[in-house]
Each structure stands twice: as structure tokens, then as C-alpha cells.
Scaffold this motif. Structure first.
Motif, PDB file in Angstrom:
ATOM      1  N   ASP A  36      -6.698  -5.373   7.531  1.00 22.84           N
ATOM      2  CA  ASP A  36      -5.388  -4.432   7.565  1.00 22.84           C
ATOM      3  C   ASP A  36      -4.657  -4.728   6.214  1.00 22.84           C
ATOM      4  O   ASP A  36      -4.790  -5.848   5.494  1.00 22.84           O
ATOM      5  N   ASN A  37      -4.336  -4.034   5.092  1.00 22.07           N
ATOM      6  CA  ASN A  37      -3.500  -3.555   4.180  1.00 22.07           C
ATOM      7  C   ASN A  37      -2.198  -3.108   3.921  1.00 22.07           C
ATOM      8  O   ASN A  37      -1.989  -2.320   4.932  1.00 22.07           O
ATOM      9  N   ASP A  38      -1.607  -3.458   3.366  1.00 22.65           N
ATOM     10  CA  ASP A  38       0.024  -2.607   3.376  1.00 22.65           C
ATOM     11  C   ASP A  38       0.385  -2.466   1.936  1.00 22.65           C
ATOM     12  O   ASP A  38       0.226  -3.331   0.804  1.00 22.65           O
ATOM     13  N   ASN A  39       0.847  -1.819   1.131  1.00 25.89           N
ATOM     14  CA  ASN A  39       1.444  -1.423  -0.009  1.00 25.89           C
ATOM     15  C   ASN A  39       2.728  -0.832  -0.532  1.00 25.89           C
ATOM     16  O   ASN A  39       3.330  -0.246   0.706  1.00 25.89           O
ATOM     17  N   LEU A  40       3.548  -1.598  -1.262  1.00 28.43           N
ATOM     18  CA  LEU A  40       4.686  -1.180  -1.171  1.00 28.43           C
ATOM     19  C   LEU A  40       4.399  -1.342  -2.946  1.00 28.43           C
ATOM     20  O   LEU A  40       4.829  -1.874  -4.391  1.00 28.43           O
ATOM     21  N   LEU A  41       5.572   0.375  -3.254  1.00 25.36           N
ATOM     22  CA  LEU A  41       5.671   0.600  -4.877  1.00 25.36           C
ATOM     23  C   LEU A  41       7.546   0.806  -4.269  1.00 25.36           C
ATOM     24  O   LEU A  41       7.834   1.851  -3.994  1.00 25.36           O
ATOM     25  N   PHE A  42       8.469   0.555  -5.411  1.00 23.60           N
ATOM     26  CA  PHE A  42       9.137   0.107  -5.874  1.00 23.60           C
ATOM     27  C   PHE A  42      10.199   1.104  -7.072  1.00 23.60           C
ATOM     28  O   PHE A  42       9.166  -0.118  -8.131  1.00 23.60           O
ATOM     29  N   LYS A  43      10.867   1.896  -7.477  1.00 22.80           N
ATOM     30  CA  LYS A  43      11.109   2.217  -8.425  1.00 22.80           C
ATOM     31  C   LYS A  43      12.445   2.637  -8.482  1.00 22.80           C
ATOM     32  O   LYS A  43      13.003   3.398  -7.762  1.00 22.80           O
TER      33      LYS A  43
END
Length: 784
Positions: free
Chosen positions: A247-254
Motif C-alpha cells: 500500500d502506498n499513498d502520495n500527496l502533492l500540494f502547490k
């Protein structure tokens, strides 16, 4: 055992991001229609490559091909593959026979770091730090550069580079005015039962633009052709993959603040967290009664950037940025062993017992960059300067338990010897590139230069021993260059040529992998001394490449056909070599009891040195044809061969491969279907001669080769149910072909479960490396 994210105490990005995004969403009053992802333009994020053999994979292609992994990303790109490292996944990309750290991987100009996988420890698969920690759903474009181009990608672009560029709010928003985009995507892949969900929220309110992309994936091991057809046995004869849960999760915030049309201030944050649990049944043997693992990969990045459209005599645009990135790799192995069991605090030893190996590698990077662009007449000039400071830290903790309980044995846990010392690396870089259009834009010339200066400062530590005294501060420099020209003979016919260089700086592992010594007596004096076994080389230089490539392109209104030929020569390859010091001195060593002694002259030791030379050459073909307004076709082929200076075939060369595609898009644009025929030649036994190239091949006791080539057919389709609701579907390996890819079995060998590479293979165990049979993917996406 399960480990939580070591980055968890950091800034709570998700609540902060949601608060900002929802506040902007509430303030926005947009009545615009539902937007779609705009055309990809890579600007301000990286130096775009000027090499002719470069492919940009857009978000549209990622969605159409339902890309889930790096393997999917380059599935239809001949000459580019992904290396498989077994338990720990991918070590990176293989471009024209160069792989591992010899191919640069960057995200918004930041290197993904370096690998740590000593050749002497690799067969046991307790630990390997690769380069990963990104999710393709956060990327708006991926630039695949074939051939050396250090001007664009810097260190590691020896054989090529893969440049990832993250999404921006403007990719989803209308060019001007307050606007909001909300999207959700869900997908499923049958080959590994992966389920994914991606949420996207983009907003512009006044002068502020913001973006949040969050992806979560869960799944299991990727099936082999024999999954469900062979028994679930343990040991080296196992024909199906070991059970895996991931399981993996990824967050990108700009977040951007557009002060006016000339000034923009931005903030970016990324966080990737991946966990993989493995039941390593192929390793079960008399040495390991059970063996399981819990591995973790994490990457976190924070950055600020400033874009100034100055239009002054020195530059039109200035891109200034500072980024901090931390990459963390953990390999945690739990085994049940029959011997070597410790006593407890209140009782004797109990066998069998648990044993754990806990190893991790942490890389922290600070990078500051100033990049300038200037348009002056026919010249397009880019130049810049950057400064980096990187630190690496390795830890090894070994624990033995009382029987199969949680009680730790007396004298445990213990710290193992560090593979490498804690080390600081400073890098300073200068680069410049100019493109000029001449003869009414019929002739395009480009030239680039780059200079990098490195300083390695090892800190040592209690767990790192250097009795040889060869580990110390090192500095060196790497200048590189690039030249290219393209000439439009007629509006339809173009010839081009390019030449240039790339480099790969030694990794910390190359520079300082744990020296080892042994004690001997000088016969003439009776003095005891430390003899060198393996030592560090303070004079190690960066690996270098020189490449020449020529090509021809025929382009009309409805077709394009290009062919190119290249020859790349690589020098200063880093490899182990044997040396002798004090050749005239006689030494004596005796066994522990002092009953058996031997005399010899000279201290023979091994040391990494710049001794290797490799030549790679090949031909590549690429063509596209718009048959009608609705039908189109594609053809691509790559032929590559490589050998060392003595004529030994280079094992990292992938078999020749090609793709033929046919696509139909309905006139109304609502639906379409395409099929790809993927062909790979065989890897002949003659090309798998064992050689000892550092970080390029292992030396197993026996080799397997993909004796037969294969052709795999994929069928994909898309359907826009409404303007907002889209479905992508695909059937892969449509005709249920049984096949094995060379990059999957390159390091496989016959051997024991305890010490053989990948656990060793016996009987029909090679079948576990076959690819999945017929499988499918489906993706649903809704924008509102």
C-alpha cells in the motif's frame, strides 16, 4: 511487524492543504464549463533537453495507457526498460544499455538520490536502497532522454535521463478568472489486484492558485503466467511469485501567489509513503524455516520558488528555487532460524528462534537554484547556477530472540557495521546552453556546457571501521559539453547530428564502502600490521560518456518517419581491481591456534578504480501515420548492442524490441480504441557471459536467458460517457502469451535459498519470473 511513517510528526500537510483549498473554493464564483487538462508545456520546472531523441509522455498518454508503474510508463518505448531488483523493486531505468545510477532520474530538477546495494550483500536480499518514491498520477509530463545530456539532468545522465515534472494548478484551470476544478479517479488492475483512488482539486481565487493531488494504491504481488496453475509450495522450485501486500499513498500540494503578471511566488510540498510486506517463501530452506519482510520507502519534499518575468538585457525570466528533500529506505527482515539462538535472561537458549535484520538508509538533500532564460534575436539562451548539500546515514540493527517469542536474547540487539560512513556531499554547478536559428529557421544549432564540483566529507562513526586509513575528504570536478545541429533540406526532409558527454559522480557507496583489513606479521621485524583486503580510493573519478548520433526525419502533413544511429563510448567505469603494495615485503599469517602458518610476499588488496571501458551502438526507428482523420498508426523499433573493451558482451543491454500500434478515434471524439503489438527479440546465451562489472551484473553460478522472443498484444479503449465522466479500459497480453523479460531474470541463478541471488532457482522455479497472462485494467474518472 509494521512500521508507521517516520515522517508522520512533520507538518500536517493534508489538513493544511484542504483548509487552503476549500477556503479558495468557497470564495470562487466560477460559471465556466468543466475544464480538461491543458496541453503540456514544460517551462520553468527544468531545462528542457535539446537532444533529438527525446520523448515527452504527457498526462493524456498516462491516462490512455492506464500507467500504474514505471514499467507501464515505458512499455511502448523501445530502447528503454526498467530494471528489476527483486524484493526491493526497481533500481531505475535502463536506457540503451545503461542502468542504475548511470541513468539520471529527477523530479522538478531534484535528483531522486543514489542507490545503496553492495554487490557482496546483494545475493542475500536483506537490503537495497533504490530510487523511487514518486507517483505518476502527480506528474503532468515525463521526459525520456535517450543518450547523455548532463546539461539537462546533471549527475547520472551517463546513458540518458528520465525527467519527471509535477502538475500545476494552471494545468486544470482556465487561463484567466476565478475557477475551480474537482476530479476523482478510481482504477483496478487484475494482474496484481491493485486498486487506486486519486483526488484532484485545483483552484484560482484572485491572485492565488492552488492544487492538491492525492493518490492511494493497494494491491498484491504481480501474477506470473503460472499463478493459479501451480501449487503454493516453498523453496527454490516455487513457480509462482511470493505473496506480497503493498500500500502506498502520495500527496502533492502547490500554492502560488501571482503578485502581478511579472512576479509569482510559490510553495510546493510532496509526500510519498510506501509499505510492502513479503512472505519470502522462495527463501525457505534448512537455513530459513520462515522468512518475511516489511519494507518501507518514503520521500518528502518542501520547496519555495519565485518566477520573475523581467525582460531586461540579462534575462527575460528568472526562476529561483530552494528545495529540501528527504528519502528513506527501510528493509526489515524476520526469519525463523534453527541455530545460533541466544539464551534468555531467565532461561536457556531455545531453538528454533526468531532473528531480525533491520537496515535503513536516509538521504537528505538541500538544493538552491537560479535559472535564467533569455531570447535575443535568433538565440534562445538558458543558464544557471545551483548549490546542493546532501547527507547520507546508514543504520544496521540485528536482533536475536528467545525461541519464537518476543523476548530479546541476552546481548541483543546489536548494531552491525555500517556499509558506508555518515557522509556530507557538497555540489556546486554552473551550466549554459544556447539555441540559435539561422537561414530562415532552416538551420538550428545548439551548444551547452556544464561544470560540477564535488566535495565528499565522511564523518565516520562508532559503527564504521577504517583501519586502512583510506577514507577521507575528497574533491573532484566534472566538466561536460553538448553540440547539435539540424538542417531542413526541404520542408519535409531534415537531417540532424549531435555529440556530447555525460558523467556519473561516484556514489557514497563507491567512495567509501566499508574497508576491510586482516592482521599479519612482517617476517623481517616480527611487527604485526594491518593488511588491506578492500579499501577506499581517494583518487576515484566520475564515469564519463561520449556519444555521437545522426538522424534523418521525413515529415509531411499526415506522417512522420525518423531513423537515427548512435555510438556511445563510456570510460572510467568504476569496477573492482586487484593491486599489490609492499611487493618486496614478506608477511606471515597463522590460524587461530597458531598451528598453521603461511608466508607470502606483498599485500594484495581490492579497490574500486576507473578501469572499465564500454562501447554501445544502435539504430532506432520511429514513425507515425494519420491514415485518415479517424485512423492512425505508429511504428517504433530499437536495435542495440554493447561490449566491453575486451569484447565481452554487456549484460545490461536489453534485447532488441519494437512496437506497432493502430488506433481509431470516433469523429465525435466520444470514444476510441487502439491496439499495440509489442515485440521483443531473444537474449541469446552467447550474450550472457558472466562478467564482473560493478553495479552492472552479478556473478551467479548459472545464467538463464530468454531463449525465445515474444510478441504481446494489448487492446485499449476509452469512452466519454458525458463531458465529465470518462472510462478507460484495457486488455493486456490479449492472446495469453507466456514470456519472460530479460530484465526480470538478469540476476537469477541456480543456487541455495539462503545465499543465491533472488533465492536461487531449482527445477522449474524459473517459471515464477514469467509475466502475467491475459489481464485487464479499468479506470473511471469524473470531473466536476
Amino acid at each position: 511487524m509494521t512500521f508507521t511513517s517516520r515522517f508522520a510528526p512533520a507538518i500536517p500537510l493534508l489538513p493544511l492543504a484542504l483548509a487552503v483549498m476549500l477556503a479558495n473554493h468557497a470564495a470562487a464564483q466560477s460559471t465556466n464549463p468543466a475544464p480538461s487538462l491543458n496541453k503540456v508545456v514544460i517551462a520553468g520546472e527544468t531545462i528542457q533537453s535539446t537532444t533529438e531523441n527525446t520523448q515527452v509522455i504527457s498526462t493524456t498518454e498516462v491516462e490512455k495507457n492506464q500507467v500504474r508503474s514505471w514499467d507501464d510508463l515505458v512499455r511502448y518505448t523501445p530502447g528503454v526498460d526498467v530494471d528489476d531488483s527483486g524484493r526491493f523493486g526497481s533500481t531505475g531505468f535502463n536506457i540503451r544499455g545503461m542502468d542504475g545510477d548511470r541513468v539520471a532520474i529527477t523530479v522538478d530538477g531534484l535528483s531522486l538520490g543514489e542507490t545503496l546495494n553492495p554487490a557482496s550483500n546483494a545475493p542475500y536480499e536483506f537490503f537495497s536502497a533504490g530510487r523511487s518514491g514518486i507517483d505518476v498520477d502527480a506528474m503532468k509530463a515525463i521526459e525520456v532522454i535517450k543518450g547523455a545530456d548532463s546539461i539537462t539532468a546533471g549527475n547520472g545522465a551517463l546513458g540518458g535521463a528520465v525527467v519527471f515534472v509535477t502538475k500545476d494548478p494552471s494545468d486544470y484551470l482556465n487561463p484567466t478568472g476565478n475557477d475551480t476544478h474537482v476530479g476523482i479517479k478510481a482504477g483496478y488492475s487484475s494482474a496484481n489486484e491493485e486498486g487506486l483512488v486519486t483526488g484532484t482539486l485545483a483552484n484560482r481565487t484572485g491572485s492565488f492558485e492552488s492544487l492538491l493531488v492525492y493518490t492511494q494504491r493497494e494491491g498484491h504481488e504481480t501474477e506470473s503466467f503460472y499463478s493459479g496453475k501451480r501449487p503454493n509450495i516453498a523453496g527454490t522450485a516455487r513457480e509462482i511469485p511470493d505473496p506480497v501486500d503493498f500500500d502506498n499513498d502520495n500527496l502533492l500540494f502547490k500554492l502560488y501567489f501571482n503578485a502581478n503578471e511579472n512576479h509569482r511566488l510559490g510553495f510546493v510540498a510532496e509526500r510519498y509513503n510506501g509499505n510492502t510486506e513479503l512472505n519470502n517463501l522462495t527463501r525457505v530452506s534448512s537455513a530459513y524455516l520462515t522468512r518475511t519482510s516489511d519494507d518501507k520507502t518514503e520521500r518528502e519534499r518542501y520547496g519555495v520558488n519565485y518566477l520573475w518575468k523581467a525582460n531586461n538585457p540579462f534575462f527575460d525570466e528568472l526562476d529561483a528555487r530552494y528545495d529540501y528533500q528527504e528519502s528513506y529506505s527501510l528493509g526489515h527482515t524476520l526469519m525463523t532460524v534453527p541455530t545460533g539462538c541466544p539464551a534468555g535472561a531467565n532461561g536457556p537458549a531455545v531453538a528454533p528462534c526468531y532473528r531480525t535484520e533491520h537496515r535503513d538508509f536516509d538521504q537528505a538533500l538541500h538544493k538552491a537554484l537560479l535559472h535564467f532564460d533569455k531570447k535575443a534575436g535568433d538565440h534562445s539562451i538558458s543558464y544557471g547556477v545551483s548549490a546542493e548539500k546532501k547527507s547520507v546515514d546508514y543504520t544496521d540493527v540485528k536482533t536475536r530472540y528467545v525461541g519464537t517469542t518476543s523476548e530479546v536474547g541476552v546481548g541483543w540487539p546489536q548494531l552491525g557495521s555500517d556499509f558506508v560512513p555518515n557522509t556530507d556531499v557538497e555540489v556546486y554547478s554552473l551550466y549554459a546552453r544556447d539555441q540559435v536559428a539561422l537561414v530562415n529557421n532552416r538551420l538550428l544549432l545548439n551548444a551547452g556546457v556544464r561544470y560540477d564540483h564535488y566535495k565528499y566529507s565522511p564523518q565516520g562513526g562508532a559503527q564504521f571501521s577504517d583501519k586502512s586509513g583510506t577514507v577521507g575528504e575528497v574533491t573532484f570536478s566534472s566538466p561536460t559539453w553538448q553540440l547539435g545541429a539540424s538542417w531542413n533540406l526541404t520542408p519535409e526532409h531534415v537531417i540532424w547530428a549531435q555529440a556530447g558527454g555525460g558523467f556519473r559522480a561516484p556514489t557514497v557507496e563507491n567512495m567509501y564502502f566499508s574497508p576491510s583489513t586482516s592482521i599479519a606479521t612482517v617476517v623481517a621485524t616480527g611487527q604485526q600490521v594491518d593488511l588491506w583486503n578492500t579499501v577506499s580510493n581517494p583518487n576515484l573519478e566520475s564515469e564519463e560518456s561520449r556519444n555521437i548520433e545522426v538522424g534523418y526525419r521525413w515529415q509531411g502533413e499526415r506522417h512522420i518517419l525518423g531513423v537515427s544511429a548512435f555510438r556511445n563510448k563510456y570510460s572510467n567505469f568504476i569496477d573492482y581491481a586487484s593491486f599489490v603494495r609492499n611487493a618486496d615485503v614478506e608477511y606471515q599469517t597463522c590460524n587461530a591456534g597458531g598451528t598453521g602458518c603461511s608466508n607470502f610476499f606483498g599485500d594484495t588488496y581490492e579497490m574500486l578504480d576507473n578501469i572499465g571501458e564500454v562501447t554501445v551502438e544502435g539504430i532506432e526507428l520511429e514513425g507515425r501515420w494519420a491514415i485518415t482523420d479517424d485512423w492512425s498508426a505508429r511504428l517504433a523499433w530499437s536495435w542495440t548492442q554493447g561490449e566491453e573493451k575486451d569484447g565481452t558482451p554487456l549484460q545490461s543491454i536489453m534485447p532488441n524490441s519494437g512496437v506497432v500500434g493502430l488506433a481509431y478515434d470516433a469523429p465525435n471524439g466520444r470514444w476510441g480504441v487502439n491496439t499495440n503489438f509489442v515485440r521483443s527479440a531473444n537474449k541469446s546465451i552467447e550474450d550472457t557471459i558472466p562478467v564482473n562489472d560493478f553495479n552492472m551484473t552479478a556473478i551467479p553460478t548459472d545464467y538463464f536467458a530468454s531463449d525465445n522472443g515474444f510478441t504481446v498484444v494489448d487492446l485499449q479503449g476509452h469512452f466519454n460517457v458525458t463531458r465529465n465522466f470518462k472510462i478507460n479500459m484495457g486488455v493486456y497480453n490479449l492472446f495469453d502469451e507466456e514470456y519472460i523479460r530479460w530484465q526480470r531474470i538478469r540476476f537469477a541463478n541456480q543456487g541455495s535459498a539462503a545465499g543465491g541471488a533472488r533465492g536461487g532457482i531449482s527445477g522449474d522455479g524459473i517459471n515464477r519470473y514469467t509475466e502475467a497472462g491475459r489481464n485487464y485494467k479499468i479506470t473511471l474518472a469524473y470531473d466536476f
